[in-house]
Motif scaffolding. Structure first.
Motif, PDB file in Angstrom:
ATOM      1  N   ILE A   6      -2.362 -32.449  22.319  1.00  0.00           N
ATOM      2  CA  ILE A   6      -3.011 -33.443  21.441  1.00  0.00           C
ATOM      3  C   ILE A   6      -4.526 -33.477  21.666  1.00  0.00           C
ATOM      4  O   ILE A   6      -5.284 -33.559  20.694  1.00  0.00           O
ATOM      5  CB  ILE A   6      -2.356 -34.843  21.650  1.00  0.00           C
ATOM      6  CG1 ILE A   6      -0.984 -34.876  20.986  1.00  0.00           C
ATOM      7  CG2 ILE A   6      -3.251 -35.975  21.141  1.00  0.00           C
ATOM      8  CD1 ILE A   6      -0.954 -34.719  19.459  1.00  0.00           C
ATOM      9  N   THR A   7      -4.977 -33.380  22.904  1.00  0.00           N
ATOM     10  CA  THR A   7      -6.439 -33.347  23.107  1.00  0.00           C
ATOM     11  C   THR A   7      -7.023 -32.110  22.415  1.00  0.00           C
ATOM     12  O   THR A   7      -8.082 -32.175  21.793  1.00  0.00           O
ATOM     13  CB  THR A   7      -6.836 -33.361  24.606  1.00  0.00           C
ATOM     14  OG1 THR A   7      -6.165 -32.288  25.275  1.00  0.00           O
ATOM     15  CG2 THR A   7      -6.530 -34.673  25.287  1.00  0.00           C
ATOM     16  N   GLY A  11      -9.370 -32.508  19.335  1.00  0.00           N
ATOM     17  CA  GLY A  11     -10.716 -32.313  19.885  1.00  0.00           C
ATOM     18  C   GLY A  11     -11.227 -33.561  20.587  1.00  0.00           C
ATOM     19  O   GLY A  11     -12.406 -33.926  20.477  1.00  0.00           O
ATOM     20  N   ILE A  12     -10.340 -34.237  21.331  1.00  0.00           N
ATOM     21  CA  ILE A  12     -10.728 -35.466  22.031  1.00  0.00           C
ATOM     22  C   ILE A  12     -10.660 -35.263  23.544  1.00  0.00           C
ATOM     23  O   ILE A  12     -10.030 -34.321  24.033  1.00  0.00           O
ATOM     24  CB  ILE A  12      -9.850 -36.676  21.603  1.00  0.00           C
ATOM     25  CG1 ILE A  12      -8.350 -36.362  21.756  1.00  0.00           C
ATOM     26  CG2 ILE A  12     -10.156 -37.046  20.158  1.00  0.00           C
ATOM     27  CD1 ILE A  12      -7.421 -37.523  21.409  1.00  0.00           C
ATOM     28  N   ALA A  33     -13.595 -46.545  19.968  1.00  0.00           N
ATOM     29  CA  ALA A  33     -12.467 -45.787  20.533  1.00  0.00           C
ATOM     30  C   ALA A  33     -12.818 -44.308  20.639  1.00  0.00           C
ATOM     31  O   ALA A  33     -12.601 -43.671  21.685  1.00  0.00           O
ATOM     32  CB  ALA A  33     -11.231 -45.978  19.660  1.00  0.00           C
ATOM     33  N   SER A  34     -13.381 -43.766  19.575  1.00  0.00           N
ATOM     34  CA  SER A  34     -13.713 -42.340  19.588  1.00  0.00           C
ATOM     35  C   SER A  34     -14.832 -42.046  20.590  1.00  0.00           C
ATOM     36  O   SER A  34     -14.769 -41.061  21.332  1.00  0.00           O
ATOM     37  CB  SER A  34     -14.096 -41.872  18.176  1.00  0.00           C
ATOM     38  OG  SER A  34     -12.955 -41.902  17.339  1.00  0.00           O
ATOM     39  N   ASN A  35     -15.828 -42.918  20.646  1.00  0.00           N
ATOM     40  CA  ASN A  35     -16.911 -42.706  21.613  1.00  0.00           C
ATOM     41  C   ASN A  35     -16.407 -42.797  23.051  1.00  0.00           C
ATOM     42  O   ASN A  35     -16.985 -42.206  23.958  1.00  0.00           O
ATOM     43  CB  ASN A  35     -18.031 -43.721  21.384  1.00  0.00           C
ATOM     44  CG  ASN A  35     -18.877 -43.356  20.173  1.00  0.00           C
ATOM     45  OD1 ASN A  35     -18.984 -42.170  19.823  1.00  0.00           O
ATOM     46  ND2 ASN A  35     -19.463 -44.347  19.521  1.00  0.00           N
ATOM     47  N   ALA A  36     -15.316 -43.543  23.252  1.00  0.00           N
ATOM     48  CA  ALA A  36     -14.755 -43.683  24.610  1.00  0.00           C
ATOM     49  C   ALA A  36     -13.905 -42.474  25.005  1.00  0.00           C
ATOM     50  O   ALA A  36     -13.402 -42.410  26.123  1.00  0.00           O
ATOM     51  CB  ALA A  36     -13.916 -44.964  24.684  1.00  0.00           C
ATOM     52  N   GLY A  37     -13.708 -41.542  24.078  1.00  0.00           N
ATOM     53  CA  GLY A  37     -12.954 -40.325  24.419  1.00  0.00           C
ATOM     54  C   GLY A  37     -11.537 -40.316  23.871  1.00  0.00           C
ATOM     55  O   GLY A  37     -10.774 -39.374  24.086  1.00  0.00           O
ATOM     56  N   PRO A  67     -14.421 -36.992  16.899  1.00  0.00           N
ATOM     57  CA  PRO A  67     -13.343 -37.033  15.898  1.00  0.00           C
ATOM     58  C   PRO A  67     -12.754 -38.434  15.726  1.00  0.00           C
ATOM     59  O   PRO A  67     -12.659 -39.199  16.688  1.00  0.00           O
ATOM     60  CB  PRO A  67     -12.275 -36.095  16.492  1.00  0.00           C
ATOM     61  CG  PRO A  67     -13.017 -35.238  17.467  1.00  0.00           C
ATOM     62  CD  PRO A  67     -14.134 -36.069  18.001  1.00  0.00           C
ATOM     63  N   PHE A  68     -12.415 -38.758  14.497  1.00  0.00           N
ATOM     64  CA  PHE A  68     -11.684 -39.995  14.204  1.00  0.00           C
ATOM     65  C   PHE A  68     -10.706 -39.693  13.068  1.00  0.00           C
ATOM     66  O   PHE A  68     -10.779 -38.635  12.443  1.00  0.00           O
ATOM     67  CB  PHE A  68     -12.647 -41.134  13.814  1.00  0.00           C
ATOM     68  CG  PHE A  68     -13.335 -40.951  12.492  1.00  0.00           C
ATOM     69  CD1 PHE A  68     -12.825 -41.527  11.334  1.00  0.00           C
ATOM     70  CD2 PHE A  68     -14.493 -40.181  12.393  1.00  0.00           C
ATOM     71  CE1 PHE A  68     -13.454 -41.340  10.112  1.00  0.00           C
ATOM     72  CE2 PHE A  68     -15.125 -39.978  11.166  1.00  0.00           C
ATOM     73  CZ  PHE A  68     -14.604 -40.565  10.022  1.00  0.00           C
TER      74      PHE A  68
END
Ligand SMILES: Cc1cc2nc3c(=O)[nH]c(=O)nc-3n(C[C@H](O)[C@H](O)[C@H](O)COP(=O)(O)O)c2cc1C
Length: 321
Positions: A6-7, A11-12, A33-37, A67-68
């Protein structure tokens, strides 16, 4: 550190997804959330017009370069939504990941999403629905157990039993959730075979979550027995925090009230008033049984990193047992 299918697919940084939330998962929360990884998911159904939705997608893009995803809602709603309108914006604005959630695997939407080369995730609550999602082309499937905040379906299978069943049944990666609020739950779901973990209730108290402080306080004071299932009689079971509005919905159900009467009491404008003005009895709010473990308002980044760091320590401890 916790690199999974999933990562790699999204791309997270961490295999964590911050679940979509009606009236709450707006640009600030999604970007946090996205900025937190993790992966943030914008809820499209709350935007009345295509252009309002486009503006919010652009806001997310301005707030994060990570990514979001965007959620397309397939649940019954007071205001019926035309997901094709949102899809146009998704394609035009270059969104790369689409999540669908609702009662039926969306065959037509799936064809469109996959036809445009996007990544498709479908969220559901049972093995047979997960298999169907995989069959219509989902790249990953999210399953949430009976303890989760929000839609519970009718199968009532707990996260502990559901996730490994779905992992065994599917070829595509599985994101598991329902009841995860800390590093212990996160690691447990990875141990069950999930390649990603979804959070909802845990982030209601994130600083970036646009919930009135009084509602956040009530959530922090609640325990694992303070949720209930409503809307089962209209085939739209949801787990919510137990308050007067939820009890009123249950009462209406006992009286065999119709769909619109129940939905009017359970959602929409009443919930918005509760979220914005802090009127605790005005509407209902989805909440999982993990509510008993949610105890502190924190920045999203600290919640996400706290979960990962607790799981990292725990993994080391378990390795020497
Ligand atoms: C307040 C709230 C609103 C939610 N709204 C939606 C929604 O509109 N659509 C959806 O698919 N899931 C919704 N969910 C479910 C979450 O995206 C996520 O799947 C769930 O919260 C995970 O379970 P947990 O709460 O036990 O962590 C909501 C959850 C909460 C807590």
């Amino acid at each position: 550190m916790f690199q999974t299918k999933i990562t790699a697919m999204f791309g997270i940084k961490y295999p964590l997804v911050v679940g979509t939330m009606m009236h709450l998962a707006k640009a600030e929360m999604v970007a946090a959330a996205s900025n937190a990884g993790a992966l943030g998911i914008l809820a499209s159904a709350m935007f009345p017009t295509k252009e309002d939705f486009r503006e919010e997608v652009r806001k997310v893009k301005n707030l994060t370069d990570r990514p979001f995803a965007v959620n397309l809602n397939l649940f019954p709603a007071m205001r019926p939504v035309d997901n094709r309108e949102y899809l146009d914006v998704i394609f035009e604005e270059g969104v790369k990941i689409v999540e669908t959630s609702g009662h039926k695997a969306p065959e037509e939407l799936a064809r469109e999403v996959k036809g445009h080369g996007l990544t498709l995730v479908h969220k559901c609550v049972g093995v047979r629905y997960a298999l169907k999602a995989q069959a219509i082309g989902a790249d990953a499937v999210t399953v949430v157990g009976y303890e989760n905040g929000g839609a519970t379906g009718t199968l009532d299978v707990t996260t502990l039993c559901l996730v490994p069943r779905v992992v065994d049944a599917l070829q595509v990666p599985v994101i598991g959730g329902g009841g995860v609020t800390d590093g212990r739950g996160f690691l447990a779901l990875l141990a069950l075979g999930a390649q990603g973990v979804i959070l909802g209730t845990a982030v209601l108290v994130a600083e970036e979550c646009p919930l009135h402080p009084k509602v956040k306080q009530a959530i922090m004071e609640a325990t694992e027995v303070d949720t209930m299932i409503i809307m089962r009689t209209i085939q739209n079971s949801h787990r919510v925090w137990t308050n007067d509005a939820a009890r009123k919905v249950a009462e209406l159900e006992k009286q065999q009230a119709g769909l619109m009467e129940i939905v009017r009491m359970a959602g929409g404008d009443k919930a918005k008033r509760m979220y914005q003005e802090g009127d605790l009895e005005a509407g209902t709010i989805s909440c999982g049984q993990g509510i008993g473990l949610v105890k502190k308002v924190m920045p999203m980044k600290d919640i996400i990193e706290g979960i990962v760091s607790q799981a990292t320590d725990l993994r080391q401890k378990l390795a020497v047992m």
